[in-house]
Design a protein around this motif. Structure first.
Motif, PDB file in Angstrom:
ATOM      1  N   ARG A 132     -31.681  22.730  -3.260  1.00  0.00           N
ATOM      2  CA  ARG A 132     -31.894  21.461  -3.943  1.00  0.00           C
ATOM      3  C   ARG A 132     -33.016  21.685  -4.955  1.00  0.00           C
ATOM      4  NH1 ARG A 132     -34.106  15.881  -1.169  1.00  0.00           N
ATOM      5  NH2 ARG A 132     -34.775  14.909  -3.116  1.00  0.00           N
ATOM      6  N   GLY A 133     -32.715  21.479  -6.201  1.00  0.00           N
ATOM      7  CA  GLY A 133     -33.700  21.744  -7.248  1.00  0.00           C
ATOM      8  C   GLY A 133     -34.627  20.573  -7.465  1.00  0.00           C
ATOM      9  N   GLY A 134     -35.098  20.455  -8.677  1.00  0.00           N
ATOM     10  CA  GLY A 134     -36.005  19.369  -9.022  1.00  0.00           C
ATOM     11  C   GLY A 134     -37.312  19.897  -9.568  1.00  0.00           C
ATOM     12  N   THR A 135     -38.142  18.970  -9.939  1.00  0.00           N
ATOM     13  CA  THR A 135     -39.459  19.326 -10.454  1.00  0.00           C
ATOM     14  C   THR A 135     -40.521  18.909  -9.445  1.00  0.00           C
ATOM     15  OG1 THR A 135     -38.710  19.035 -12.742  1.00  0.00           O
ATOM     16  CG2 THR A 135     -41.077  18.973 -12.354  1.00  0.00           C
ATOM     17  N   LEU A 136     -41.374  19.832  -9.143  1.00  0.00           N
ATOM     18  CA  LEU A 136     -42.466  19.557  -8.207  1.00  0.00           C
ATOM     19  C   LEU A 136     -43.606  18.883  -8.971  1.00  0.00           C
ATOM     20  CD1 LEU A 136     -42.475  23.111  -6.606  1.00  0.00           C
ATOM     21  CD2 LEU A 136     -41.389  21.082  -5.664  1.00  0.00           C
ATOM     22  N   ILE A 137     -43.947  17.694  -8.515  1.00  0.00           N
ATOM     23  CA  ILE A 137     -45.013  16.944  -9.188  1.00  0.00           C
ATOM     24  C   ILE A 137     -46.179  16.785  -8.222  1.00  0.00           C
ATOM     25  CG2 ILE A 137     -45.652  14.779 -10.316  1.00  0.00           C
ATOM     26  CD1 ILE A 137     -43.545  16.108 -11.885  1.00  0.00           C
ATOM     27  N   GLU A 138     -47.331  17.014  -8.741  1.00  0.00           N
ATOM     28  CA  GLU A 138     -48.538  16.818  -7.923  1.00  0.00           C
ATOM     29  C   GLU A 138     -49.609  16.128  -8.763  1.00  0.00           C
ATOM     30  OE1 GLU A 138     -50.402  19.958  -5.248  1.00  0.00           O
ATOM     31  OE2 GLU A 138     -51.888  19.858  -6.860  1.00  0.00           O
ATOM     32  N   ASN A 139     -50.182  15.094  -8.199  1.00  0.00           N
ATOM     33  CA  ASN A 139     -51.363  14.470  -8.782  1.00  0.00           C
ATOM     34  C   ASN A 139     -52.513  14.709  -7.800  1.00  0.00           C
ATOM     35  OD1 ASN A 139     -50.529  12.838 -11.294  1.00  0.00           O
ATOM     36  ND2 ASN A 139     -48.939  12.392  -9.786  1.00  0.00           N
ATOM     37  N   ALA A 140     -53.549  15.294  -8.272  1.00  0.00           N
ATOM     38  CA  ALA A 140     -54.639  15.656  -7.361  1.00  0.00           C
ATOM     39  C   ALA A 140     -55.981  15.220  -7.937  1.00  0.00           C
ATOM     40  CB  ALA A 140     -54.654  17.160  -7.117  1.00  0.00           C
ATOM     41  N   LEU A 141     -56.822  14.790  -7.035  1.00  0.00           N
ATOM     42  CA  LEU A 141     -58.189  14.423  -7.393  1.00  0.00           C
ATOM     43  C   LEU A 141     -59.115  15.337  -6.595  1.00  0.00           C
ATOM     44  CD1 LEU A 141     -59.167  12.228  -9.310  1.00  0.00           C
ATOM     45  CD2 LEU A 141     -59.494  10.737  -7.333  1.00  0.00           C
ATOM     46  N   ARG A 142     -59.895  16.100  -7.303  1.00  0.00           N
ATOM     47  CA  ARG A 142     -60.797  17.039  -6.627  1.00  0.00           C
ATOM     48  C   ARG A 142     -62.249  16.652  -6.920  1.00  0.00           C
ATOM     49  NH1 ARG A 142     -56.437  20.342  -8.302  1.00  0.00           N
ATOM     50  NH2 ARG A 142     -55.498  21.436  -6.532  1.00  0.00           N
ATOM     51  N   VAL A 143     -62.973  16.441  -5.871  1.00  0.00           N
ATOM     52  CA  VAL A 143     -64.411  16.180  -5.995  1.00  0.00           C
ATOM     53  C   VAL A 143     -65.123  17.421  -5.488  1.00  0.00           C
ATOM     54  CG1 VAL A 143     -66.331  14.671  -5.391  1.00  0.00           C
ATOM     55  CG2 VAL A 143     -64.015  13.744  -5.545  1.00  0.00           C
ATOM     56  N   GLN A 144     -65.895  18.021  -6.319  1.00  0.00           N
ATOM     57  CA  GLN A 144     -66.480  19.314  -5.946  1.00  0.00           C
ATOM     58  C   GLN A 144     -67.982  19.346  -6.223  1.00  0.00           C
ATOM     59  OE1 GLN A 144     -64.329  23.129  -6.561  1.00  0.00           O
ATOM     60  NE2 GLN A 144     -65.946  23.535  -8.048  1.00  0.00           N
ATOM     61  N   LEU A 145     -68.704  19.747  -5.222  1.00  0.00           N
ATOM     62  CA  LEU A 145     -70.154  19.901  -5.341  1.00  0.00           C
ATOM     63  C   LEU A 145     -70.478  21.389  -5.332  1.00  0.00           C
ATOM     64  CD1 LEU A 145     -73.106  18.749  -5.170  1.00  0.00           C
ATOM     65  CD2 LEU A 145     -72.876  18.980  -2.690  1.00  0.00           C
ATOM     66  N   GLN A 146     -71.239  21.815  -6.294  1.00  0.00           N
ATOM     67  CA  GLN A 146     -71.681  23.215  -6.304  1.00  0.00           C
ATOM     68  C   GLN A 146     -73.195  23.296  -6.165  1.00  0.00           C
ATOM     69  OE1 GLN A 146     -70.208  26.579  -8.787  1.00  0.00           O
ATOM     70  NE2 GLN A 146     -72.141  26.336  -9.878  1.00  0.00           N
ATOM     71  N   ILE A 147     -73.603  24.151  -5.271  1.00  0.00           N
ATOM     72  CA  ILE A 147     -75.025  24.460  -5.111  1.00  0.00           C
ATOM     73  C   ILE A 147     -75.150  25.971  -5.226  1.00  0.00           C
ATOM     74  CG2 ILE A 147     -77.010  24.413  -3.562  1.00  0.00           C
ATOM     75  CD1 ILE A 147     -75.788  21.894  -2.303  1.00  0.00           C
ATOM     76  N   PHE A 148     -75.850  26.405  -6.240  1.00  0.00           N
ATOM     77  CA  PHE A 148     -76.027  27.838  -6.515  1.00  0.00           C
ATOM     78  C   PHE A 148     -77.527  28.079  -6.518  1.00  0.00           C
ATOM     79  CE2 PHE A 148     -74.505  31.386  -9.636  1.00  0.00           C
ATOM     80  CZ  PHE A 148     -74.759  32.316  -8.646  1.00  0.00           C
TER      81      PHE A 148
END
Lengths: 585, 218
Positions: A568-584
């Motif tokens: 079964r074909g089709g188009t894979l759709i994804e909506n994503a919200l990424r909250v990212q904290l970086q500490i370096f």
């Protein structure tokens, strides 16, 4: 007058008493011995997070000496000699190393012949995503499939529609510095993170370990394991991105086609000195912590005769090849004479934009560069030629690397040679940034013709692949602007990827928008909110996942089942919200 | 539906970015002229688009400026929670005598060349904690809006990277630290006034020079 003012602020009454005792000792013992010129000297020390200039000589001592001189108790020569000897003593008494914190914990010898800087980096991410029903059926079996079991059988990458998870996206420990001289540098990076889609917890991985000689700026030499200097998006550090994650197309077009890192050697010039920069590298072409000795084929003792299990001479076996007398699966190391060659040329047309994304530094003058890379990585075995095609015995590490970086459509096509091109440009000015890249990967199959997938009992081929795999191409463009200079950035990106130029319905399109906050005006500390809309086509033919499925021996059932994973074909759709904290730190 | 969403969001982003770029302008001061640059001192003229015009160019004697700068001291302004608990530290002098000798003649030259919309930015440099990678930097700017002299201290012995990317990890940008906020003090305090125009504290330069004997450079 200025010196007197500084004494006032530094010399505290409690120190004065101590100083008097010290100076009496100095006057009585040291002064008459040697004559020398006094010098104003001191050094910076880090104290409680601040850098403070400290005189080499105790200020109270110096004050008393000056007063003694002014009153005629001692001569100028005696005063100068006392100061010089006091400073010499202080120098000799100090430890031969220093420790301080500045963008990492620093340990250095006083002569700066050795430096160790230790840093840590954490990217904590929360991902909330919404996927369409196509992710449940068929899922993604072509670009990012899962390879499970001893033989790496294909599984489609499928999931529920909604997900919300925390993840340590990057957990790194870095050791860097120099040995013998500041021009002989080392860099070691360990990664402890687990990939978002992993089935088991991650373990410590050696990501980078290299030495870099900068003795000759025209011929800097870097050797070890590191990211190949090939394309802009991969050369850039993940700590200095405008989005929480790279675009998928960026990962698909690395120099070796497997991973952004490799083991080898690069000669380059200093890109902060010369306007035109070159990078010439030679690598294993097998990815990190790996080499070509790990690649293998199934071949009988007779060269050119495909191997197989004991007594099970595989199809099609060329005429004249003897029957197998013992298990000859995957026991012949080949392609071990191959190496990867990668080069990059960059022209800094204006300024030095560097590789960090966005104009965090708020460039006062326009910064602009264009560049391009060319990489040739031959002899990547995506499957053996012993008719186990599609459920092949090629090295699982190679195959998994291909799948991890989105190149799984190239699996099953035998030994391939990759020739990859990349062209990029970047512009930065007063908080605005624009950059883009275009990629093309020529995939040359060394096994010509359409692979046979199914055989009858007589060994005749009854089904071949309906089409041949093409090449791959893609591009992206991204831009950002600092709404608050050095603090708050808004950025957007569009990426386009055609993983198989011979296939239809396989395009991958990605739109990202990100709001980034840098509270201290550096990349080290950042909070990102990145929205991603991804549309991934499931069309096109992929060996082992599309009909006709390969079978071996005749009449057997493909380990992946009888129904193609892309039924079964089709188009894979994804909506994503990424909250990212970086500490370096 | 989703394809529509993709195209719509793409269009929206393009419009957003175009709008931001269109209205974007330099909001941080930027260098217009480098007056002097060596390993010890960098003095340049900066244009601050938000500043009230100064009365530049202005001619000052090095001794006069030395006398003014000698009167300054500072404390670092702590952030609010720390401010409540921070131990009160005595103010420090900004420049040592050798630093003053190096920077003052160039500041005088800069004030003589500056336009009304420019300020004189200085960086007093020394080898950093790791001399191969960092430079110790004391930086700020001065300007004159008659009869007031303004001084702003942005960095005090801060460690600035000497390159635009890290020495070891060539891919990682090395950015200088953000300017800090310092509370300045001036002695004698009667010349430390709040300028009516702009509301910033400044030295009443002309009255100070009349009242105070300039410091001897010797």
């Amino acid at each position: 007058m200025g010196r007197a003012a500084s004494w006032d602020s530094i010399a505290r009454p409690c120190r004065l008493i101590h100083g008097i005792i010290v100076v009496i000792g100095i006057i009585c013992t040291v002064i008459p011995v040697v004559s020398a010129h006094a010098v104003e000297s001191g050094k910076l020390i880090e104290k409680d997070g601040q850098y403070v200039f400290v005189e080499s000589m105790d200020p109270a001592t110096r004050l008393l000496l000056e007063r003694a001189y002014e009153k005629g108790i001692i001569s100028q020569e005696e005063r100068d000699k006392a100061i010089k000897e006091s400073e010499t003593r202080a120098y000799l008494m100090q430890p031969s190393f220093k420790l301080w914190y500045d963008r990492g914990f620093n340990f250095s010898m006083n002569d700066n012949a050795f430096l160790l800087k230790i840093r840590g980096r954490l990217q904590l991410r929360e991902t909330t995503r919404w996927r369409n029903d196509a992710w449940r059926n068929p899922g993604d079996a072509k670009n990012f499939p899962e390879l499970l079991g001893v033989f790496g059988d294909y599984r489609a990458n499928r999931s529920d529609d909604f997900a919300s998870q925390f993840n340590l996206r990057r957990a790194r420990l870095l050791f860097m510095g120099h040995l013998l001289s500041p021009d002989f540098k080392y860099f070691l990076q360990l990664g402890f993170e687990t990939a978002e889609n992993a089935q088991t917890p991650g373990s410590a991985n050696l990501l980078d370990y290299y030495f870099l000689s900068t003795h000759f700026p025209l011929f800097n030499v870097q050797l070890g394991q590191y990211k190949v200097f090939f394309n802009r998006s991969q050369i850039n550090n993940t700590a200095s991105m405008q989005f929480a994650e790279r675009a998928l197309v960026m990962d698909a077009f690395t120099a070796n086609g497997l991973n952004r890192r490799d083991i080898g050697l690069t000669i380059m010039n200093d890109d902060e000195i010369y306007p035109v920069n070159y990078y010439l590298g030679i690598f294993n072409g097998a990815g990190p912590l790996f080499n070509r000795y790990g690649t293998y084929n199934s071949e009988e003792a007779t060269a050119g005769c495909p191997g197989g299990q004991t007594g099970g001479n595989p199809f099609p076996s060329p005429a004249g090849c003897p029957a197998n007398t013992r298990n000859l699966n995957a026991n012949f190391r080949d392609e071990i004479d191959k190496l990867m060659y990668a080069g990059r040329l960059q022209w800094n047309i204006m300024g030095r934009p560097g590789y960090g994304e966005g104009d965090l530094a708020y460039s006062e003058m326009p910064q602009m560069a264009v560049g391009g890379g060319l990489a040739y990585n031959p002899g990547i075995n995506t499957s053996t030629d012993n008719a186990f095609i599609g459920i092949d015995l090629a090295n699982l590490n190679f195959r998994r690397q291909l799948a991890t970086f989105g190149n799984a459509r190239q699996l099953g096509w035998g030994v391939v040679n990759y020739t990859t091109y990349a062209f990029d440009g970047v512009f930065k000015y007063r908080g605005f940034s624009l950059q883009g890249e275009w990629y093309f990967k020529n995939i040359e199959r060394t096994f010509k013709g359409s692979p046979c997938l199914q055989f009858n009992a007589a060994g005749a081929c009854t089904a071949v692949t309906p089409q041949l795999m093409g090449n791959a191409t893609g591009w992206y463009v991204q831009s950002g602007y600092y709404l608050i200079p050095r603090k708050l950035e808004v950025a957007a990106r569009y990426a386009y990827w055609d993983p198989d130029t011979n296939a239809a319905g396989d395009l991958v399109k990605q739109v990202d928008a990100s709001l980034n906050w840098f509270p201290f005006g550096t990349y080290d500390y950042q909070l990102m909110l990145t929205y991603t809309n991804l549309a991934m086509g499931t069309g096109g033919y992929a060996i082992g996942r599309s009909a006709p499925l390969p079978t071996q021996p005749p009449g057997a059932v493909n380990p992946s089942g009888t129904v193609p994973l892309d039924a079964r074909g089709g188009t894979l759709i994804e909506n994503a919200l990424r909250v990212q904290l970086q500490i370096f730190f | 539906m989703f394809r529509h969403l993709v195209s719509s969001s793409g269009l929206l982003l393009c419009i957003l970015m175009g709008g931001v770029i269109a209205v974007g302008c330099a909001r941080l001061p930027y260098t217009t002229t480098v007056v002097h640059e060596d390993r010890r001192v960098i003095v340049s003229l900066q244009r601050d688009p938000d500043a009230v015009p100064f009365t530049h160019p202005v001619q000052l004697q090095a001794d006069d400026l030395t006398a003014v700068l000698s009167g300054f001291s500072f404390r670092e302004k702590q952030r609010l929670p720390l401010r409540w608990f921070a131990e009160e530290m005595p103010p420090k002098k900004i420049f040592r005598s050798d630093e003053m000798q190096a920077v003052v003649p160039l500041l005088v030259e800069g004030l003589g060349k500056a336009a009304p919309d420019e300020r004189v930015y200085f960086q007093v440099l020394a080898p950093g904690m790791n001399p191969a990678a960092e430079r110790d930097t004391t930086a700020g700017w001065i300007a004159v809006r008659e009869p007031y002299l303004h001084l702003v201290l942005e960095h005090y012995h801060a460690q600035f990277p000497v390159r635009k990317s890290e020495q070891w990890d060539l891919r990682y940008p090395a950015t200088p630290p953000l300017p800090k906020t310092y509370m300045l003090y001036f002695e004698p305090g009667r010349f430390w006034e709040t300028e009516p125009e702009g509301g910033r504290q400044a030295v009443q330069l002309r009255e100070f020079l009349k009242a105070v004997i300039p410091a001897s450079p010797k």
